[in-house]
Design an enzyme around this catalytic site. Structure first.
Site, PDB file in Angstrom:
ATOM      1  N   TYR A  56       0.834  -1.212   0.000  1.00 13.68           N
ATOM      2  CA  TYR A  56       0.000   0.000   0.000  1.00 13.68           C
ATOM      3  C   TYR A  56       0.867   1.260   0.000  1.00 13.68           C
ATOM      4  O   TYR A  56       1.520   1.583   1.003  1.00 13.68           O
ATOM      5  CB  TYR A  56      -0.942   0.031   1.215  1.00 13.68           C
ATOM      6  N   HIS A 120      -0.281 -11.998   0.834  1.00 11.93           N
ATOM      7  CA  HIS A 120      -1.074 -10.981   0.151  1.00 11.93           C
ATOM      8  C   HIS A 120      -1.417 -11.371  -1.297  1.00 11.93           C
ATOM      9  O   HIS A 120      -0.533 -11.459  -2.136  1.00 11.93           O
ATOM     10  CB  HIS A 120      -0.273  -9.670   0.161  1.00 11.93           C
TER      11      HIS A 120
HETATM   12  P1  NAD Z   1     -13.413   0.197   1.115  1.00 12.12           P
HETATM   13  O1  NAD Z   1     -14.554  -0.510   0.512  1.00 12.12           O
HETATM   14  O2  NAD Z   1     -13.254   0.138   2.582  1.00 12.12           O
HETATM   15  O3  NAD Z   1     -13.475   1.706   0.584  1.00 12.12           O
HETATM   16  C1  NAD Z   1     -12.521   2.634   0.962  1.00 12.12           C
HETATM   17  C2  NAD Z   1     -12.934   3.991   0.398  1.00 12.12           C
HETATM   18  O4  NAD Z   1     -14.082   4.448   1.099  1.00 12.12           O
HETATM   19  C3  NAD Z   1     -11.846   5.055   0.581  1.00 12.12           C
HETATM   20  O5  NAD Z   1     -11.876   5.930  -0.524  1.00 12.12           O
HETATM   21  C4  NAD Z   1     -12.322   5.784   1.834  1.00 12.12           C
HETATM   22  O6  NAD Z   1     -11.777   7.092   1.886  1.00 12.12           O
HETATM   23  C5  NAD Z   1     -13.810   5.759   1.614  1.00 12.12           C
HETATM   24  N1  NAD Z   1     -14.590   5.938   2.854  1.00 12.12           N
HETATM   25  C6  NAD Z   1     -14.390   5.371   4.056  1.00 12.12           C
HETATM   26  N2  NAD Z   1     -15.285   5.834   4.956  1.00 12.12           N
HETATM   27  C7  NAD Z   1     -16.079   6.711   4.281  1.00 12.12           C
HETATM   28  C8  NAD Z   1     -17.186   7.514   4.670  1.00 12.12           C
HETATM   29  N3  NAD Z   1     -17.662   7.509   5.913  1.00 12.12           N
HETATM   30  N4  NAD Z   1     -17.762   8.293   3.729  1.00 12.12           N
HETATM   31  C9  NAD Z   1     -17.293   8.308   2.461  1.00 12.12           C
HETATM   32  N5  NAD Z   1     -16.241   7.580   2.032  1.00 12.12           N
HETATM   33  C10 NAD Z   1     -15.645   6.788   2.945  1.00 12.12           C
HETATM   34  O7  NAD Z   1     -12.084  -0.381   0.390  1.00 12.12           O
HETATM   35  P2  NAD Z   1     -10.589  -0.616   0.822  1.00 12.12           P
HETATM   36  O8  NAD Z   1      -9.986   0.538   1.510  1.00 12.12           O
HETATM   37  O9  NAD Z   1      -9.930  -1.133  -0.407  1.00 12.12           O
HETATM   38  O10 NAD Z   1     -10.669  -1.851   1.819  1.00 12.12           O
HETATM   39  C11 NAD Z   1     -10.543  -1.737   3.221  1.00 12.12           C
HETATM   40  C12 NAD Z   1      -9.254  -2.331   3.734  1.00 12.12           C
HETATM   41  O11 NAD Z   1      -9.270  -3.752   3.580  1.00 12.12           O
HETATM   42  C13 NAD Z   1      -7.969  -1.890   3.028  1.00 12.12           C
HETATM   43  O12 NAD Z   1      -7.531  -0.630   3.527  1.00 12.12           O
HETATM   44  C14 NAD Z   1      -7.045  -3.017   3.363  1.00 12.12           C
HETATM   45  O13 NAD Z   1      -6.568  -2.855   4.684  1.00 12.12           O
HETATM   46  C15 NAD Z   1      -7.981  -4.229   3.296  1.00 12.12           C
HETATM   47  N6  NAD Z   1      -7.973  -4.870   1.953  1.00 12.12           N
HETATM   48  C16 NAD Z   1      -7.145  -5.924   1.730  1.00 12.12           C
HETATM   49  C17 NAD Z   1      -7.093  -6.529   0.477  1.00 12.12           C
HETATM   50  C18 NAD Z   1      -6.173  -7.690   0.251  1.00 12.12           C
HETATM   51  O14 NAD Z   1      -5.556  -8.200   1.171  1.00 12.12           O
HETATM   52  N7  NAD Z   1      -6.007  -8.140  -0.974  1.00 12.12           N
HETATM   53  C19 NAD Z   1      -7.891  -6.052  -0.573  1.00 12.12           C
HETATM   54  C20 NAD Z   1      -8.765  -4.999  -0.307  1.00 12.12           C
HETATM   55  C21 NAD Z   1      -8.803  -4.429   0.963  1.00 12.12           C
END
Ligand code: NAD
Length: 311
Positions: A56, A120
């Protein structure tokens, strides 16, 4: 904040976890001060799980999270990071790289132990390397006290059986499969429970499709899915409501899922999300949105090497 047991690990995690990929700047720039405020707000509101990865922001997320956590008593947070993915097409699950990666993450995160270490996006490499090299290396690191629990992550749900039929794991991290538009993770839950695996669900907003704002440029979803999510957001607005809280409450609603990681980059987002969880779900509006999303139900996108990209 409700806490739930994480499989057989013996630890309890908040039903909402802090996804730190935004701290690497993947959804836009984030200053350290804002990131630190977001982390403090999360801790104050009962969030105890923080998930990051070297991938990230090319290690930035780990460094920014590590800086934000300086001075916080170690027992107040469960720290999760990853090994094996270092760029969009840069994967290395060899035992040597895994061991080096752990040392690098410990330094960037400024801790002595990482609680959950996840391989990952394993769909991009041969499963043999994950099972025969990466996971045994992680078990060695666990025996040395550098990590506590071992998991895998990725998009296609079949990877979890591929791995768990051949090795034991403490956790899995699935993303974009327990959302308003895609609930395909549900079919896997009995299998995971039989293996006593802690279920970490990520991306309640489908990586930005369900926030009501336009998704990031790089979002891999097909246009049909993006368009349906736009229609769902417009429908909510026309009803004087928002899509994002509906999406968040849906994602956390299944108690068999220990936690849902939401990506957050500001104190305001943290406070907003926790406040949304405290409000009851509008089940009538949820039913209308599910109807709008029905034509794209469980539509996903390819991820990984060609023969293992779907499923
Ligand atoms: P998400 O679906 O959580 O969306 C994140 C987006 O939503 C960001 O733009 C954030 O700023 C926005 N957001 C958050 N709260 C909000 C609110 N209250 N109002 C408006 N917008 C808001 O997607 P993500 O960040 O990709 O996934 C969450 C976490 O899961 C990642 O940070 C990571 O830690 C993990 N993840 C892991 C993998 C993997 O291991 N392959 C893949 C995806 C996600």
């Amino acid at each position: 904040m409700e806490k739930r047991p994480l499989g057989a690990t013996g630890i309890e995690v908040s039903m909402l976890g802090f996804g730190a990929s935004p701290l690497g700047g993947v959804f836009g720039p984030v200053a350290q001060e804002e990131a630190t405020r977001a982390v403090y707000a999360a801790l104050d509101l009962g969030i105890n799980l923080f998930d990051t990865a070297p991938f990230y922001g090319a290690t930035k997320s780990e460094s920014v999270l590590g800086e934000a956590l300086v001075g916080i008593p170690r027992e107040r947070f469960v720290l999760a990071t990853k090994v094996g993915r270092y760029g969009a097409a840069n994967f290395d699950f060899s035992a040597d790289r895994v061991m080096l990666s752990i040392e690098e993450s410990l330094q960037r995160l400024r801790v002595d132990t990482i609680d959950i270490m996840t391989c990952h996006d394993i769909e991009f490499v041969p499963i043999d390397q994950v099972v025969n090299e990466a996971i045994p290396a992680l078990h060695r690191a666990r025996d040395q006290g550098k990590i506590r629990f071992v998991g895998v992550s990725g998009l296609p749900l079949r990877i979890y059986r591929d791995a768990l039929d051949r090795t034991s794991l403490d956790t899995i991290l699935s993303y974009c499969h327990h959302t308003l538009n895609d609930d395909s993770l549900l079919d896997l839950i009995p299998y995971l429970q039989a293996k006593q695996v802690g279920i970490i669900n990520a991306s309640p907003f489908a990586m930005g499709l369900l926030t009501g704002a336009p998704p990031p440029e790089w979002h891999p979803a097909p246009e049909s899915l993006k368009a349906a999510c736009r229609r769902a957001a417009e429908h909510c607005r026309a009803r004087g409501a928002e899509l994002a809280p509906l999406a968040l409450r849906f994602a956390v609603s299944n108690p068999s899922i220990a936690t849902t990681l939401v990506g957050m980059r500001s104190q305001q987002e943290v406070e907003q999300n926790v406040a949304w969880l405290q409000q009851p779900q509008d089940t009538a509006l949820q039913a209308e949105v599910l109807e709008i999303l029905r034509p794209v139900h469980n539509v996903s996108w390819p991820s990984g090497n060609s023969e293992r990209a779907r499923g």
